[in-house]
Write a protein that holds these residues in place. Sequence first.
Motif, PDB file in Angstrom:
ATOM      1  N   ASP A 152      31.037  -1.907 -71.595  1.00  0.00           N
ATOM      2  CA  ASP A 152      30.315  -0.666 -71.334  1.00  0.00           C
ATOM      3  C   ASP A 152      30.354  -0.388 -69.838  1.00  0.00           C
ATOM      4  OD1 ASP A 152      27.761   0.948 -70.662  1.00  0.00           O
ATOM      5  OD2 ASP A 152      27.942   1.146 -72.842  1.00  0.00           O
ATOM      6  N   LEU A 153      30.579   0.878 -69.455  1.00  0.00           N
ATOM      7  CA  LEU A 153      30.637   1.219 -68.036  1.00  0.00           C
ATOM      8  C   LEU A 153      29.349   0.845 -67.310  1.00  0.00           C
ATOM      9  CD1 LEU A 153      32.447   4.690 -68.037  1.00  0.00           C
ATOM     10  CD2 LEU A 153      33.242   2.598 -66.923  1.00  0.00           C
ATOM     11  N   GLY A 154      28.216   0.886 -68.019  1.00  0.00           N
ATOM     12  CA  GLY A 154      26.948   0.538 -67.409  1.00  0.00           C
ATOM     13  C   GLY A 154      26.838  -0.920 -67.011  1.00  0.00           C
ATOM     14  N   ASP A 155      27.745  -1.770 -67.534  1.00  0.00           N
ATOM     15  CA  ASP A 155      27.715  -3.196 -67.181  1.00  0.00           C
ATOM     16  C   ASP A 155      28.299  -3.463 -65.795  1.00  0.00           C
ATOM     17  OD1 ASP A 155      26.591  -3.834 -69.607  1.00  0.00           O
ATOM     18  OD2 ASP A 155      28.517  -4.267 -70.581  1.00  0.00           O
ATOM     19  N   ILE A 156      29.147  -2.545 -65.308  1.00  0.00           N
ATOM     20  CA  ILE A 156      29.854  -2.810 -64.058  1.00  0.00           C
ATOM     21  C   ILE A 156      28.916  -2.871 -62.854  1.00  0.00           C
ATOM     22  CG2 ILE A 156      31.667  -1.969 -62.506  1.00  0.00           C
ATOM     23  CD1 ILE A 156      33.152  -0.902 -64.923  1.00  0.00           C
ATOM     24  N   PRO A 157      27.984  -1.914 -62.669  1.00  0.00           N
ATOM     25  CA  PRO A 157      27.054  -2.054 -61.541  1.00  0.00           C
ATOM     26  C   PRO A 157      26.223  -3.333 -61.606  1.00  0.00           C
ATOM     27  CG  PRO A 157      26.982   0.186 -62.397  1.00  0.00           C
ATOM     28  CD  PRO A 157      27.778  -0.625 -63.367  1.00  0.00           C
ATOM     29  N   VAL A 158      25.855  -3.740 -62.819  1.00  0.00           N
ATOM     30  CA  VAL A 158      25.086  -4.983 -62.980  1.00  0.00           C
ATOM     31  C   VAL A 158      25.905  -6.179 -62.512  1.00  0.00           C
ATOM     32  CG1 VAL A 158      23.953  -6.513 -64.630  1.00  0.00           C
ATOM     33  CG2 VAL A 158      23.776  -4.026 -64.904  1.00  0.00           C
ATOM     34  N   ALA A 159      27.174  -6.210 -62.939  1.00  0.00           N
ATOM     35  CA  ALA A 159      28.036  -7.334 -62.581  1.00  0.00           C
ATOM     36  C   ALA A 159      28.387  -7.346 -61.100  1.00  0.00           C
ATOM     37  CB  ALA A 159      29.315  -7.283 -63.410  1.00  0.00           C
ATOM     38  N   MET A 160      28.461  -6.163 -60.482  1.00  0.00           N
ATOM     39  CA  MET A 160      28.896  -6.076 -59.087  1.00  0.00           C
ATOM     40  C   MET A 160      27.746  -6.133 -58.094  1.00  0.00           C
ATOM     41  SD  MET A 160      32.061  -6.207 -59.287  1.00  0.00           S
ATOM     42  CE  MET A 160      32.293  -6.074 -57.514  1.00  0.00           C
ATOM     43  N   ALA A 161      26.517  -6.256 -58.573  1.00  0.00           N
ATOM     44  CA  ALA A 161      25.360  -6.282 -57.669  1.00  0.00           C
ATOM     45  C   ALA A 161      25.414  -7.490 -56.732  1.00  0.00           C
ATOM     46  CB  ALA A 161      24.059  -6.285 -58.473  1.00  0.00           C
ATOM     47  N   ALA A 209      30.667 -11.800 -66.206  1.00  0.00           N
ATOM     48  CA  ALA A 209      31.295 -12.681 -65.219  1.00  0.00           C
ATOM     49  C   ALA A 209      32.729 -12.244 -64.937  1.00  0.00           C
ATOM     50  CB  ALA A 209      31.270 -14.125 -65.709  1.00  0.00           C
ATOM     51  N   ILE A 210      33.447 -11.854 -65.991  1.00  0.00           N
ATOM     52  CA  ILE A 210      34.836 -11.412 -65.818  1.00  0.00           C
ATOM     53  C   ILE A 210      34.883 -10.100 -65.040  1.00  0.00           C
ATOM     54  CG2 ILE A 210      36.929 -10.685 -67.025  1.00  0.00           C
ATOM     55  CD1 ILE A 210      36.137 -12.587 -69.290  1.00  0.00           C
ATOM     56  N   ILE A 211      33.932  -9.193 -65.315  1.00  0.00           N
ATOM     57  CA  ILE A 211      33.846  -7.944 -64.552  1.00  0.00           C
ATOM     58  C   ILE A 211      33.635  -8.256 -63.077  1.00  0.00           C
ATOM     59  CG2 ILE A 211      32.482  -5.861 -64.132  1.00  0.00           C
ATOM     60  CD1 ILE A 211      31.772  -5.874 -67.127  1.00  0.00           C
ATOM     61  N   ALA A 212      32.712  -9.177 -62.798  1.00  0.00           N
ATOM     62  CA  ALA A 212      32.424  -9.542 -61.410  1.00  0.00           C
ATOM     63  C   ALA A 212      33.663 -10.101 -60.719  1.00  0.00           C
ATOM     64  CB  ALA A 212      31.284 -10.561 -61.358  1.00  0.00           C
ATOM     65  N   LEU A 213      34.436 -10.911 -61.420  1.00  0.00           N
ATOM     66  CA  LEU A 213      35.641 -11.497 -60.840  1.00  0.00           C
ATOM     67  C   LEU A 213      36.694 -10.433 -60.566  1.00  0.00           C
ATOM     68  CD1 LEU A 213      35.957 -14.765 -62.967  1.00  0.00           C
ATOM     69  CD2 LEU A 213      35.316 -14.587 -60.549  1.00  0.00           C
ATOM     70  N   ILE A 214      36.886  -9.519 -61.502  1.00  0.00           N
ATOM     71  CA  ILE A 214      37.884  -8.462 -61.329  1.00  0.00           C
ATOM     72  C   ILE A 214      37.479  -7.518 -60.195  1.00  0.00           C
ATOM     73  CG2 ILE A 214      38.929  -6.420 -62.410  1.00  0.00           C
ATOM     74  CD1 ILE A 214      38.796  -7.934 -65.082  1.00  0.00           C
ATOM     75  N   GLY A 215      36.209  -7.086 -60.200  1.00  0.00           N
ATOM     76  CA  GLY A 215      35.737  -6.191 -59.148  1.00  0.00           C
ATOM     77  C   GLY A 215      35.781  -6.832 -57.779  1.00  0.00           C
ATOM     78  N   PRO A 275      32.266 -13.836 -47.691  1.00  0.00           N
ATOM     79  CA  PRO A 275      31.084 -13.637 -48.548  1.00  0.00           C
ATOM     80  C   PRO A 275      31.441 -13.153 -49.947  1.00  0.00           C
ATOM     81  CG  PRO A 275      30.695 -12.714 -46.376  1.00  0.00           C
ATOM     82  CD  PRO A 275      32.150 -13.086 -46.425  1.00  0.00           C
ATOM     83  N   LEU A 276      32.470 -12.316 -50.064  1.00  0.00           N
ATOM     84  CA  LEU A 276      32.876 -11.848 -51.394  1.00  0.00           C
ATOM     85  C   LEU A 276      33.326 -13.005 -52.270  1.00  0.00           C
ATOM     86  CD1 LEU A 276      34.825  -8.512 -50.741  1.00  0.00           C
ATOM     87  CD2 LEU A 276      32.852  -8.806 -52.251  1.00  0.00           C
ATOM     88  N   LEU A 277      34.106 -13.917 -51.703  1.00  0.00           N
ATOM     89  CA  LEU A 277      34.543 -15.080 -52.466  1.00  0.00           C
ATOM     90  C   LEU A 277      33.347 -15.914 -52.929  1.00  0.00           C
ATOM     91  CD1 LEU A 277      37.634 -16.275 -50.378  1.00  0.00           C
ATOM     92  CD2 LEU A 277      37.676 -15.471 -52.747  1.00  0.00           C
ATOM     93  N   ILE A 278      32.401 -16.133 -52.023  1.00  0.00           N
ATOM     94  CA  ILE A 278      31.241 -16.958 -52.364  1.00  0.00           C
ATOM     95  C   ILE A 278      30.344 -16.260 -53.375  1.00  0.00           C
ATOM     96  CG2 ILE A 278      29.148 -18.046 -51.455  1.00  0.00           C
ATOM     97  CD1 ILE A 278      30.672 -18.381 -48.778  1.00  0.00           C
ATOM     98  N   PHE A 279      29.973 -15.007 -53.091  1.00  0.00           N
ATOM     99  CA  PHE A 279      29.059 -14.290 -53.966  1.00  0.00           C
ATOM    100  C   PHE A 279      29.725 -13.910 -55.289  1.00  0.00           C
ATOM    101  CE2 PHE A 279      26.635 -14.306 -50.221  1.00  0.00           C
ATOM    102  CZ  PHE A 279      25.348 -13.846 -50.477  1.00  0.00           C
ATOM    103  N   GLY A 280      31.032 -13.650 -55.267  1.00  0.00           N
ATOM    104  CA  GLY A 280      31.746 -13.384 -56.514  1.00  0.00           C
ATOM    105  C   GLY A 280      31.758 -14.608 -57.413  1.00  0.00           C
ATOM    106  N   TRP A 281      31.936 -15.773 -56.813  1.00  0.00           N
ATOM    107  CA  TRP A 281      31.912 -17.024 -57.587  1.00  0.00           C
ATOM    108  C   TRP A 281      30.517 -17.275 -58.148  1.00  0.00           C
ATOM    109  CZ3 TRP A 281      29.331 -21.712 -57.162  1.00  0.00           C
ATOM    110  CH2 TRP A 281      29.828 -22.759 -57.965  1.00  0.00           C
ATOM    111  N   VAL A 282      29.489 -17.058 -57.324  1.00  0.00           N
ATOM    112  CA  VAL A 282      28.108 -17.239 -57.797  1.00  0.00           C
ATOM    113  C   VAL A 282      27.821 -16.301 -58.957  1.00  0.00           C
ATOM    114  CG1 VAL A 282      25.680 -16.915 -57.177  1.00  0.00           C
ATOM    115  CG2 VAL A 282      27.225 -18.065 -55.576  1.00  0.00           C
ATOM    116  N   ALA A 283      28.276 -15.041 -58.846  1.00  0.00           N
ATOM    117  CA  ALA A 283      28.070 -14.070 -59.928  1.00  0.00           C
ATOM    118  C   ALA A 283      28.720 -14.547 -61.221  1.00  0.00           C
ATOM    119  CB  ALA A 283      28.623 -12.705 -59.520  1.00  0.00           C
ATOM    120  N   ALA A 284      29.937 -15.083 -61.103  1.00  0.00           N
ATOM    121  CA  ALA A 284      30.623 -15.573 -62.297  1.00  0.00           C
ATOM    122  C   ALA A 284      29.916 -16.760 -62.934  1.00  0.00           C
ATOM    123  CB  ALA A 284      32.062 -15.965 -61.935  1.00  0.00           C
TER     124      ALA A 284
END
Length: 439
Positions: A186-195, A375-381, A427-436
Motif C-alpha cells: 500500500d502506498l501509505g506504508d512507504i512514509p511509515v517505512a521511510m520515517a 523492512a523491504i520498503i525501507a531498504l529500497i527507499g 546515517p542512511l546506512l545505519i538508520f536504514g539497517w535499524v529500520a529493517a
Amino acid sequence: MNAVLIAVIVMLVLSLVRVHVVLALTIGALIGGFVGGLGLEQTVAVFSDGLGGSATVALSYALLGAFAVAIARTGLPDVMVNTVIKFVGREGDTEKQVLSKVFIFFSILIISCFSQNVIPIHIAFIPILIPPILKVLNRLGVDRRAIATIITFGLTAPYIFLPFGFGAIFHGIVADNMAESGLAIDLGDIPVAMAIPTAGLVLGLIVAVFVTYRKRRSYEDRPIIGEAIEQTPYTTWSITAAILAVLATLVVQRISDSMIIAGLAGIVILLVSGALKWKEADDVVTNGMKMMAFIGFVMLAASGFAAVIRETGHVELLVDQVSGILGDSKGVAALLMLIVGLFITMGIGSSFSTVPIIATLFVPLGLAVGLSPLAIIALIGTAGALGDAGAPASDSTLGPTAGLNADGQHNHIWDTCVPTFLHFNIPLLIFGWVAAMIL
C-alpha cells in the motif's frame, strides 16, 4: 571480480584524487565494460548510446543557467542581496550576524524542501538563488559545505518521506516495481517505512550545520559568472518583469513538467518585456550555459556509465554473489543489501533510475530471509536515497555545486560530495539497517 564494483570504485577513487568527474565516469565505464567482458568496441558503443539518456536533462540545465544569468541582468538579485545585507547589520555586530546565518540557512532549507513537494521544480531554483548571495555568505564567513548539505538534504529528504510532488512519483515507482517483483504494498506504508531513514538524514544535517561546519571559513570576493557583462541600472519595471518571469517559469514547469519549456518561457518574458535587451541576449545566454555546462556534461557521462554497467549483466551477478553468502541472518542480509545498493546507486546517481533495479534485487532477497514488507520498503527507499546524497553524478550534489561554485571557489568532490556522503550516506546506512531490523 564484479564489473559494477570495479567500475564504481575506479570512478570514486579517481574523483577523490581530483580527476575531473566526467573523465572519472568515462574511465570507470571503460574499465567496467572490459571487466564485464564487453570488449573495448562494444563498451564504447554502449557508452555512446547511453549518452542520449540525459540529453534532455543537460539541455534543461543549460537553459536554466541562461535564465539565471538573464534574471541577474534585471537587478532582482541585487535587490535580494541588498535586503539581506541590511539584515546582516553593522560589521562586528555578532548577534545580528548569527541571526543572519539562521535566516539564510532556514530560507535555503525551506526553499530546497519546497522544490520537491510544494513547488516541484527540483534544482531549478539553485542557479537563480545561490550565486547572488555568495558575497553575503563570504561576509558572514559561512562554510559553503554547510550550505551544500542543507540543499542536498532539501533535495532528498522530502521526496523519500512525503508522498507529494516528486515524492508521489518516487513512492509510485517504489510501489510499482515492488509489485512487479512479487510484493504488492500500500502506498501509505512507504512514509511509515521511510520515517526512520529520514530521521538519519535529519541527524546528519544537524551535525553538519551545528558541529562540523559551524566555524568561519574565508572566501575571496570574486566575480560571478555573468557579472563580466556590463551591468545596467535596474528599474522598477525590470524588477517587476523579473518577478513575473520567475513566477511564469514555476507555473510553466508545473503545467508542462519540462524544465526546457519553463526556462525558455522565462527568457522569452524577459526579452519581450525589455528587461533583457535583445543585443545582450546572446552573451547572457552563452554565459548562463557556461555556468551549467559542468552539470550537463556530468549527467551525460553518468548516463553512459549506467548504460555500460547494466549491459555487463554484473548487476544480477552481484545479487547472486551476495545471496550466496547471506545465510539466514536478517541483520547480515539487510547490511549487505544496503552496501550493494550503495554501490549501484553511487554509480548511476539517481534514485528514480535505480529503484527499478534495486527492487528486482531486494524483494526476492528480503522475502527469502524473512524480512517484512515494511523492512523491504525501507531498504529500497534507503538504497535509492544513497544514490542522491553523496554521489558525484547525482543532480542532488551537482545542483548545489553549480550554484556554490559560481565564483570558482567550491570543489564538487571535496566540498559537496564528501560532506554529503559523510553526513547523509553513513546515517542512511545505519538508520536504514535499524529500520529493517525493527519494522
